[in-house]
Structures are given as C-alpha cells and as structure tokens.
Design a protein around this motif. Structure first.
Motif, PDB file in Angstrom:
ATOM      1  N   HIS A 116       0.821  -1.222   0.000  1.00  0.00           N
ATOM      2  CA  HIS A 116       0.000   0.000   0.000  1.00  0.00           C
ATOM      3  C   HIS A 116       0.858   1.278   0.000  1.00  0.00           C
ATOM      4  O   HIS A 116       0.544   2.266  -0.674  1.00  0.00           O
ATOM      5  CB  HIS A 116      -0.929  -0.017   1.222  1.00  0.00           C
ATOM      6  N   SER A 117       1.952   1.233   0.781  1.00  0.00           N
ATOM      7  CA  SER A 117       2.834   2.401   0.800  1.00  0.00           C
ATOM      8  C   SER A 117       3.493   2.615  -0.556  1.00  0.00           C
ATOM      9  O   SER A 117       3.697   3.760  -0.977  1.00  0.00           O
ATOM     10  CB  SER A 117       3.892   2.224   1.899  1.00  0.00           C
ATOM     11  N   ILE A 118       3.834   1.498  -1.228  1.00  0.00           N
ATOM     12  CA  ILE A 118       4.428   1.626  -2.568  1.00  0.00           C
ATOM     13  C   ILE A 118       3.402   2.199  -3.540  1.00  0.00           C
ATOM     14  O   ILE A 118       3.699   3.094  -4.350  1.00  0.00           O
ATOM     15  CB  ILE A 118       4.956   0.270  -3.046  1.00  0.00           C
ATOM     16  N   LEU A 119       2.161   1.719  -3.452  1.00  0.00           N
ATOM     17  CA  LEU A 119       1.121   2.219  -4.349  1.00  0.00           C
ATOM     18  C   LEU A 119       0.823   3.697  -4.089  1.00  0.00           C
ATOM     19  O   LEU A 119       0.584   4.471  -5.026  1.00  0.00           O
ATOM     20  CB  LEU A 119      -0.163   1.398  -4.178  1.00  0.00           C
ATOM     21  N   ARG A 120       0.831   4.124  -2.818  1.00  0.00           N
ATOM     22  CA  ARG A 120       0.485   5.506  -2.478  1.00  0.00           C
ATOM     23  C   ARG A 120       1.552   6.510  -2.860  1.00  0.00           C
ATOM     24  O   ARG A 120       1.378   7.715  -2.705  1.00  0.00           O
ATOM     25  CB  ARG A 120       0.184   5.634  -0.985  1.00  0.00           C
ATOM     26  N   MET A 121       2.746   5.994  -3.328  1.00  0.00           N
ATOM     27  CA  MET A 121       3.750   6.914  -3.839  1.00  0.00           C
ATOM     28  C   MET A 121       3.304   7.547  -5.146  1.00  0.00           C
ATOM     29  O   MET A 121       3.811   8.591  -5.552  1.00  0.00           O
ATOM     30  CB  MET A 121       5.085   6.191  -4.046  1.00  0.00           C
ATOM     31  N   ASN A 122       2.313   6.914  -5.782  1.00  0.00           N
ATOM     32  CA  ASN A 122       1.750   7.441  -7.028  1.00  0.00           C
ATOM     33  C   ASN A 122       0.641   8.437  -6.656  1.00  0.00           C
ATOM     34  O   ASN A 122      -0.339   8.075  -5.989  1.00  0.00           O
ATOM     35  CB  ASN A 122       1.209   6.291  -7.878  1.00  0.00           C
ATOM     36  N   SER A 123       0.784   9.711  -7.097  1.00  0.00           N
ATOM     37  CA  SER A 123      -0.197  10.745  -6.736  1.00  0.00           C
ATOM     38  C   SER A 123      -1.583  10.434  -7.297  1.00  0.00           C
ATOM     39  O   SER A 123      -2.600  10.702  -6.652  1.00  0.00           O
ATOM     40  CB  SER A 123       0.279  12.113  -7.245  1.00  0.00           C
ATOM     41  N   SER A 124      -1.634   9.828  -8.477  1.00  0.00           N
ATOM     42  CA  SER A 124      -2.945   9.481  -9.070  1.00  0.00           C
ATOM     43  C   SER A 124      -3.647   8.437  -8.217  1.00  0.00           C
ATOM     44  O   SER A 124      -4.848   8.545  -7.937  1.00  0.00           O
ATOM     45  CB  SER A 124      -2.773   8.966 -10.493  1.00  0.00           C
ATOM     46  N   TYR A 125      -2.882   7.413  -7.806  1.00  0.00           N
ATOM     47  CA  TYR A 125      -3.478   6.382  -6.964  1.00  0.00           C
ATOM     48  C   TYR A 125      -3.930   6.978  -5.635  1.00  0.00           C
ATOM     49  O   TYR A 125      -5.009   6.663  -5.125  1.00  0.00           O
ATOM     50  CB  TYR A 125      -2.455   5.263  -6.717  1.00  0.00           C
ATOM     51  N   ARG A 126      -3.091   7.896  -5.049  1.00  0.00           N
ATOM     52  CA  ARG A 126      -3.431   8.477  -3.762  1.00  0.00           C
ATOM     53  C   ARG A 126      -4.714   9.312  -3.868  1.00  0.00           C
ATOM     54  O   ARG A 126      -5.582   9.275  -2.988  1.00  0.00           O
ATOM     55  CB  ARG A 126      -2.278   9.356  -3.274  1.00  0.00           C
ATOM     56  N   ALA A 127      -4.853  10.096  -4.937  1.00  0.00           N
ATOM     57  CA  ALA A 127      -6.073  10.888  -5.123  1.00  0.00           C
ATOM     58  C   ALA A 127      -7.289   9.987  -5.296  1.00  0.00           C
ATOM     59  O   ALA A 127      -8.359  10.236  -4.730  1.00  0.00           O
ATOM     60  CB  ALA A 127      -5.914  11.810  -6.334  1.00  0.00           C
ATOM     61  N   THR A 128      -7.123   8.926  -6.083  1.00  0.00           N
ATOM     62  CA  THR A 128      -8.241   7.993  -6.294  1.00  0.00           C
ATOM     63  C   THR A 128      -8.641   7.330  -4.985  1.00  0.00           C
ATOM     64  O   THR A 128      -9.824   7.158  -4.675  1.00  0.00           O
ATOM     65  CB  THR A 128      -7.847   6.939  -7.333  1.00  0.00           C
TER      66      THR A 128
END
Length: 437
Positions: free
Chosen positions: A81-93
C-alpha cells in the motif's frame, strides 16, 4: 532373473507428481498459456466466478486464522500500500474512494453516533498531552484565519455566532454574568489612553454611520429630547446648562469664520420662519413693542437717530441706492398725494415752511436769484417760450371770461323778495336762493 522392487501407492503418486512437475518445467510457457486460457474461459461464467470468489474467501479466512500468516499478510499489505500511495494518481483515487465510502457509512445514524463517540474519546485522550493541545490550538487558529479570508464563510460564521449568542443570552444568569465580565474588561481596557482615544473614534464613526438612516436619526432625536427635557426639570441643571452654553457660544464666536457662518444660518432660519404670516405678525408686534419701550429713553432715541442718519448717509453714497430711493420716495409721495386731505396738508406744510424760510433775507435773496436764473434758462428754450405764451394767453382769456361773467351776472339776475314763514327769501335765476332773517 532380476528381482522386482515393489512400490507403494504413495510412492507412485510422488513419482507421478515429479514427472508432471518436470514436464511443466520443460513446457512452462505452453502450460501457463494453456492454464490462463482455460481459466479465462471458465471465468466468463458468472456462476464459476462467484464460486471462485467464495473459495478464495474461505481459503483466505482459513489461512488468516494463523497468527504468523496474518502478521505476514499485514506487513505485505502495508508495504504494497505504501508503494502504491507513492503514485499521486493512486493516492487521489484512494482518497476519493475513502471519502465516498465514509460518507455512505455515515448515512447510518447509528454508525455516525458511534463514530462521534470514538472520535470524542480519542480526541480527549490525545488532548491530555499539553504539547498536543498547544499544537492543536495553533493548527486551529491558522486554519480558522485561512477560512475567514472567504467573505461568505466569515458572514456565515457571524450569523452562527450571533444566533448562538442570542440563544445563550436568553438565560438571565448568563446575561448578567456577561454584563459583569464586559463591564470589568472594558473598564480595564479604558485605563489605556490610546485605547480610550481609539474607542472614541470608533464610536464616533459608528454613530455617524447609524445617523445616515433617517429613521434612526429621528428616534435618536426623540430620545435625546425626552431625556434633556427630564434633566432640565432640575433648576440647578438648567442654570448650569445655560452657563455652559453661554461660555461655549462665546468661545466659538471668537472665530470670525464661525461668527459669519452663524449669522448666515440665523438669517436663513429667520427668513424661513418669517414665511409664516402668523409668525411675521407676532414678530412685528414684539419688535414694535420692544422698540417703543427702548425709545422712551432720550439717550437711546438720540443715539438711534444718529445711527439712522449715519447709516442712511452711507447708503446714499451708492448712486444705485440713491436712485432707487428717489424712485421709491416719488412713487410713495404720488400715492399719498392722491388723498385730497393729504394734499391740502402738504400745501399748508409747504406754505408754512416757505414762509418761515422766507423770513430770512439771505434765503429770500437766494430764492430770487434762483428763480431769475431758472426763468432765464427756461426762456432760452423755444418750447418753453411757446408754452409760456400759451399759459399767459390762457390766463388772460380766463381773466376776461371771469370779468365778463361777473358783469353779466350783475345785470342779468334780478332780485325778488318773497316772504316765506316769516323769512325774507331772495331768489336768483329761479335756482339759487338765500335765506335772510
């Protein structure tokens, strides 16, 4: 003949699995492709896909019963999850998903109430730490100041605060305590001369803004008039007020500009009041009475005559005023001379004044010289000579006519004496008669 070795069923299954494993390793790509195609084909069936989900959920719940597996799974999920949240698009979604899911859950009043209780409890526990409480206050202050930059938010906040304050003030105890607190705080603040001066400026500005409303200004005037009339019922207050007003007015009138403006204001106000015929008549009566009382003093009467003479002589230095005065006097004199009684009195006054003046030999000599010079000047004018000749001719004609009428009447009329009731009556021409005793 060789001796045969017997194998158990378990050994045979193991050997078969090894052969299958070795075969799959040798044909890895073909095997995965075939399995993927088969799985994709099977998963097109909704029933198979639902059964697959149930199997996976059951298998996952079974595996998570082991503490080690659950801990390892949590670590894997957190890392992924922390690796995925490094992506701003994923974090906004993710934030959008979480916000939507939280909003949907909070539609349930029970969940919302439990959430509030949890948040309140957690917040009260965290605020036991003075450092956290201080940081929270700083954060809230900064956030509030940023929100208040929006005029709409500020207006809504004021409405909320006003409504809440009005509700609180319905409680008499709260209202009394608030008044005491405000009084004490204001008295402490007003000990500072700078604050007191700023407060006066603020109050003056606010009062001037409020007085732009005609309704407020009228109500204020009514309140001030009522309170002033009540205070002026005290003779001591009234006397002090008069002294204050007299002193303040005398100080203000030392300024020539103020004095001039005051005169203009008084003149304008007086002219407006005199448009009322009733006021004008009363004013004239008062002025006449006051003037007659003042003129009973010989000193005042003499000073008044001197002032009037001086003022009149100064005004007559203006040719325009002198001309207008002559026109007024001529018009006024012509109007008065329409009255036969006034005309007779005027002739008598002129004759008396002329006879008095002619008692002076110098005046008589000057008069003769003036008449001679005027007659000489007039005789140089042809028009005047013609008019004089006509007047002389007309005068001689009138004299002859009068003389003729007198002689004719003496010869023509005969006198007849008649006695009527013991009186002797002389009849003249049948129309005129006189009674003689």
């Amino acid at each position: 003949m060789p001796k045969l070795r017997k194998q158990s069923a378990l050994q045979r299954q193991r050997i078969m699995r090894q052969h299958l494993h070795s075969y799959r390793e040798r044909n890895l790509n073909d095997d995965r492709l075939r399995n993927s195609q088969q799985l994709a084909t099977r998963r097109q069936d909704p029933e198979y896909r639902e059964n697959e989900r149930e199997r996976d959920r059951a298998a996952h719940s079974t595996r998570r019963q082991a503490v080690n597996y659950r801990s390892a799974e949590q670590e894997r999920d957190i890392l992924a999850h922390s690796i995925l949240r490094m992506n701003s698009s994923y974090r906004a979604t993710e934030q959008a998903r979480d916000a939507l899911a939280h909003a949907n859950r909070r539609m349930d009043p029970t969940y919302r109430e439990e959430e509030q209780q949890r948040d309140t409890l957690a917040h009260s526990v965290r605020r036991m730490d003075p450092t956290y409480r201080e940081e929270e206050q700083q954060r809230d202050t900064v956030a509030h100041s940023m929100r208040r930059r929006d005029p709409t938010y500020r207006e809504e906040e004021q409405e909320r605060n006003t409504l809440a304050h009005s509700i609180h003030r319905m409680n008499a105890t709260f209202r009394e305590g608030e008044q005491e607190r405000d009084t004490v705080a204001r008295s402490v603040r007003r000990m500072d001369p700078t604050y007191r001066e700023e407060e006066q400026q603020r109050d003056t500005l606010a009062h001037s803004i409020r007085r732009m409303d005609p309704t407020y200004r009228e109500e204020e005037q009514q309140r001030d008039t009522l309170s002033h009339s009540i205070r002026r019922m005290d003779p001591s207050y009234r006397e002090e007020e008069q002294q204050r007003d007299s002193l303040a007015h005398s100080i203000r009138r030392m300024d020539p500009t103020y004095r001039e403006e005051e005169q203009q204001r008084d003149t304008l106000a007086h002219s407006i009041r005199r448009m009322d015929p009733t006021y004008r008549e009363e004013e004239q009566q008062m002025n006449t009475l006051a003037h007659s009382i003042r003129r009973m003093d010989p000193s005042y009467r003499e000073e008044e005559q001197q002032r009037d003479t001086l003022a009149h002589s100064i005004r007559r230095m203006d040719p325009t005023y002198r001309e207008e005065e002559q026109q007024r006097d001529t018009l006024f004199h012509s109007i008065r001379r329409m009255d036969p009684a006034y005309r007779g009195e005027e002739r008598e006054r002129d004759s008396l004044a002329r006879s008095i003046r002619r008692q002076n030999e110098e005046y008589r000599q000057v008069e003769r010289e003036r008449d001679t010079a005027m007659h000489r000047v007039r005789r140089r004018n042809p028009v005047f000579r013609i008019m004089e000749q006509e007047r002389n001719t007309s005068a001689r004609r009138v004299t002859r006519q009068r003389k003729y009428k007198h002689e004719t009447s003496s010869e023509k009329f005969s006198k007849e004496k008649k006695f009527v009731a013991g009186f002797e009556v002389t009849t003249t021409n049948s129309r005129y008669f006189e009674v003689q005793s």
